[in-house]
Design a protein around this motif. Structure first.
Motif, PDB file in Angstrom:
ATOM      1  N   GLU A 178      29.788 -17.584  -6.559  1.00  0.00           N
ATOM      2  CA  GLU A 178      30.421 -18.702  -5.864  1.00  0.00           C
ATOM      3  C   GLU A 178      31.616 -19.164  -6.674  1.00  0.00           C
ATOM      4  O   GLU A 178      31.543 -19.316  -7.901  1.00  0.00           O
ATOM      5  CB  GLU A 178      29.420 -19.840  -5.674  1.00  0.00           C
ATOM      6  N   LEU A 179      32.743 -19.386  -5.996  1.00  0.00           N
ATOM      7  CA  LEU A 179      33.998 -19.687  -6.669  1.00  0.00           C
ATOM      8  C   LEU A 179      33.911 -20.884  -7.604  1.00  0.00           C
ATOM      9  O   LEU A 179      34.520 -20.893  -8.667  1.00  0.00           O
ATOM     10  CB  LEU A 179      35.111 -19.924  -5.644  1.00  0.00           C
ATOM     11  N   GLU A 180      33.151 -21.905  -7.220  1.00  0.00           N
ATOM     12  CA  GLU A 180      33.111 -23.118  -8.039  1.00  0.00           C
ATOM     13  C   GLU A 180      32.492 -22.866  -9.409  1.00  0.00           C
ATOM     14  O   GLU A 180      32.701 -23.644 -10.339  1.00  0.00           O
ATOM     15  CB  GLU A 180      32.356 -24.240  -7.316  1.00  0.00           C
ATOM     16  N   TYR A 181      31.725 -21.778  -9.564  1.00  0.00           N
ATOM     17  CA  TYR A 181      31.066 -21.488 -10.834  1.00  0.00           C
ATOM     18  C   TYR A 181      31.776 -20.417 -11.652  1.00  0.00           C
ATOM     19  O   TYR A 181      31.342 -20.063 -12.746  1.00  0.00           O
ATOM     20  CB  TYR A 181      29.615 -21.064 -10.589  1.00  0.00           C
ATOM     21  N   VAL A 182      32.881 -19.873 -11.119  1.00  0.00           N
ATOM     22  CA  VAL A 182      33.606 -18.796 -11.797  1.00  0.00           C
ATOM     23  C   VAL A 182      34.650 -19.402 -12.738  1.00  0.00           C
ATOM     24  O   VAL A 182      35.343 -20.353 -12.371  1.00  0.00           O
ATOM     25  CB  VAL A 182      34.280 -17.875 -10.758  1.00  0.00           C
ATOM     26  N   ASP A 183      34.768 -18.861 -13.951  1.00  0.00           N
ATOM     27  CA  ASP A 183      35.739 -19.402 -14.905  1.00  0.00           C
ATOM     28  C   ASP A 183      37.169 -19.114 -14.450  1.00  0.00           C
ATOM     29  O   ASP A 183      37.423 -18.216 -13.647  1.00  0.00           O
ATOM     30  CB  ASP A 183      35.480 -18.836 -16.309  1.00  0.00           C
ATOM     31  N   ARG A 184      38.113 -19.904 -14.978  1.00  0.00           N
ATOM     32  CA  ARG A 184      39.514 -19.819 -14.579  1.00  0.00           C
ATOM     33  C   ARG A 184      40.121 -18.443 -14.780  1.00  0.00           C
ATOM     34  O   ARG A 184      40.855 -17.937 -13.937  1.00  0.00           O
ATOM     35  CB  ARG A 184      40.342 -20.826 -15.384  1.00  0.00           C
ATOM     36  N   GLY A 185      39.842 -17.838 -15.940  1.00  0.00           N
ATOM     37  CA  GLY A 185      40.414 -16.526 -16.233  1.00  0.00           C
ATOM     38  C   GLY A 185      39.975 -15.465 -15.242  1.00  0.00           C
ATOM     39  O   GLY A 185      40.775 -14.665 -14.761  1.00  0.00           O
ATOM     40  N   THR A 186      38.682 -15.442 -14.935  1.00  0.00           N
ATOM     41  CA  THR A 186      38.151 -14.463 -13.982  1.00  0.00           C
ATOM     42  C   THR A 186      38.740 -14.691 -12.594  1.00  0.00           C
ATOM     43  O   THR A 186      39.134 -13.741 -11.911  1.00  0.00           O
ATOM     44  CB  THR A 186      36.611 -14.558 -13.923  1.00  0.00           C
ATOM     45  N   LEU A 187      38.825 -15.961 -12.192  1.00  0.00           N
ATOM     46  CA  LEU A 187      39.374 -16.282 -10.875  1.00  0.00           C
ATOM     47  C   LEU A 187      40.845 -15.878 -10.802  1.00  0.00           C
ATOM     48  O   LEU A 187      41.298 -15.311  -9.797  1.00  0.00           O
ATOM     49  CB  LEU A 187      39.201 -17.777 -10.597  1.00  0.00           C
ATOM     50  N   GLY A 188      41.592 -16.128 -11.879  1.00  0.00           N
ATOM     51  CA  GLY A 188      43.001 -15.736 -11.907  1.00  0.00           C
ATOM     52  C   GLY A 188      43.187 -14.233 -11.801  1.00  0.00           C
ATOM     53  O   GLY A 188      44.045 -13.752 -11.056  1.00  0.00           O
ATOM     54  N   ARG A 189      42.371 -13.469 -12.541  1.00  0.00           N
ATOM     55  CA  ARG A 189      42.462 -11.998 -12.471  1.00  0.00           C
ATOM     56  C   ARG A 189      42.077 -11.490 -11.090  1.00  0.00           C
ATOM     57  O   ARG A 189      42.648 -10.526 -10.600  1.00  0.00           O
ATOM     58  CB  ARG A 189      41.578 -11.361 -13.541  1.00  0.00           C
ATOM     59  N   ALA A 190      41.105 -12.149 -10.460  1.00  0.00           N
ATOM     60  CA  ALA A 190      40.691 -11.736  -9.119  1.00  0.00           C
ATOM     61  C   ALA A 190      41.830 -11.938  -8.123  1.00  0.00           C
ATOM     62  O   ALA A 190      42.060 -11.105  -7.241  1.00  0.00           O
ATOM     63  CB  ALA A 190      39.461 -12.524  -8.683  1.00  0.00           C
ATOM     64  N   LEU A 191      42.564 -13.037  -8.267  1.00  0.00           N
ATOM     65  CA  LEU A 191      43.694 -13.286  -7.369  1.00  0.00           C
ATOM     66  C   LEU A 191      44.829 -12.302  -7.611  1.00  0.00           C
ATOM     67  O   LEU A 191      45.429 -11.774  -6.674  1.00  0.00           O
ATOM     68  CB  LEU A 191      44.193 -14.722  -7.536  1.00  0.00           C
ATOM     69  N   LEU A 192      45.126 -12.024  -8.881  1.00  0.00           N
ATOM     70  CA  LEU A 192      46.190 -11.075  -9.204  1.00  0.00           C
ATOM     71  C   LEU A 192      45.833  -9.657  -8.779  1.00  0.00           C
ATOM     72  O   LEU A 192      46.706  -8.866  -8.432  1.00  0.00           O
ATOM     73  CB  LEU A 192      46.488 -11.109 -10.710  1.00  0.00           C
ATOM     74  N   GLY A 193      44.556  -9.318  -8.816  1.00  0.00           N
ATOM     75  CA  GLY A 193      44.116  -7.962  -8.481  1.00  0.00           C
ATOM     76  C   GLY A 193      43.668  -7.816  -7.037  1.00  0.00           C
ATOM     77  O   GLY A 193      42.961  -6.877  -6.693  1.00  0.00           O
ATOM     78  N   ARG A 194      44.090  -8.725  -6.174  1.00  0.00           N
ATOM     79  CA  ARG A 194      43.653  -8.679  -4.772  1.00  0.00           C
ATOM     80  C   ARG A 194      44.151  -7.406  -4.102  1.00  0.00           C
ATOM     81  O   ARG A 194      45.147  -6.815  -4.526  1.00  0.00           O
ATOM     82  CB  ARG A 194      44.151  -9.915  -4.028  1.00  0.00           C
ATOM     83  N   ARG A 195      43.468  -7.004  -3.040  1.00  0.00           N
ATOM     84  CA  ARG A 195      43.856  -5.795  -2.294  1.00  0.00           C
ATOM     85  C   ARG A 195      43.723  -6.067  -0.805  1.00  0.00           C
ATOM     86  O   ARG A 195      43.099  -7.038  -0.381  1.00  0.00           O
ATOM     87  CB  ARG A 195      42.988  -4.604  -2.705  1.00  0.00           C
TER      88      ARG A 195
END
Length: 199
Positions: A178-195
């Motif tokens: 769940e997004l609210e429990y994901v740390d900032r760094g992981t969330l940022g990498r997920a957004l940058l690595g979107r497909r």
């Protein structure tokens, strides 16, 4: 029991294992001596056999008992793909996923100048020999998502020959996360690595 030299030696050795502290080492030692004493000779024999027979695969550096490990001996693997991992544990995790069918190279660590681990400790000679094999199309760096893992992947990517693709495993939100429990760094990498969404 603390006055027993044998018990002290046992707990000191157990403490050298990852994740085993002073209390855990005492619990394990007491459990072996009080409830699982019959396991001790078999455990000692298994440790001795592993010490004598298990070695590194001459091609990928994975742990095995033969010249080549089972993966390097498997003619059905996709030889044009090479996945670089830090340890045999990482290799096993990827194999269990069932999502990859290529070859591996096991570094047996990562670059860590503070711990005295430099490029010479990562078996660069075996790595470059594997990169020189014909037909290689892609090298996938699956090192850990840590500063050391990232630095290691960047450093080793410099050895990949021209014409061979270098890639990094995707990182981001775990399945069921769940997004609210994901740390900032992981969330940022997920957004940058979107497909793109698959059709």
């Amino acid at each position: 029991m603390s006055e027993s030299p044998s018990f002290t030696a046992l707990t000191r050795l157990l403490r050298r294992l990852p994740g085993v502290g002073p209390r855990s080492s005492q619990r394990i030692a007491y459990d072996l001596l009080m409830r699982k004493r019959e396991l001790m000779p078999a455990l000692a024999m298994a440790l001795q056999a592993a010490h004598e027979h298990i070695r590194s695969c001459s091609r990928c550096n994975n742990l095995c008992e033969a010249e080549l490990c089972a993966i390097c001996s498997d003619t059905q693997r996709q030889r044009e793909l090479l996945c670089v991992v830090e340890s045999p544990v990482d290799l096993a995790a990827i194999e269990e996923s069932g999502a990859y069918g290529g070859d591996y190279f096991v570094l047996m660590g990562h670059l860590s100048p503070l711990d005295g681990i430099g490029p010479e400790d990562l078996h660069i000679d075996r790595f470059t020999a594997r990169l020189a094999e014909p037909g290689l199309r892609e090298v996938i760096f699956a090192t850990n998502s840590t500063l050391e893992g990232e630095a290691t992947a960047q450093f080793l990517a410099g050895y990949v020959p021209a014409g061979v693709r270098s890639s990094r495993i995707a990182r981001g939100i775990p399945m069921g996360g769940e997004l609210e429990y994901v740390d900032r760094g992981t969330l940022g990498r997920a957004l940058l690595g979107r497909r793109d969404l698959e059709e």
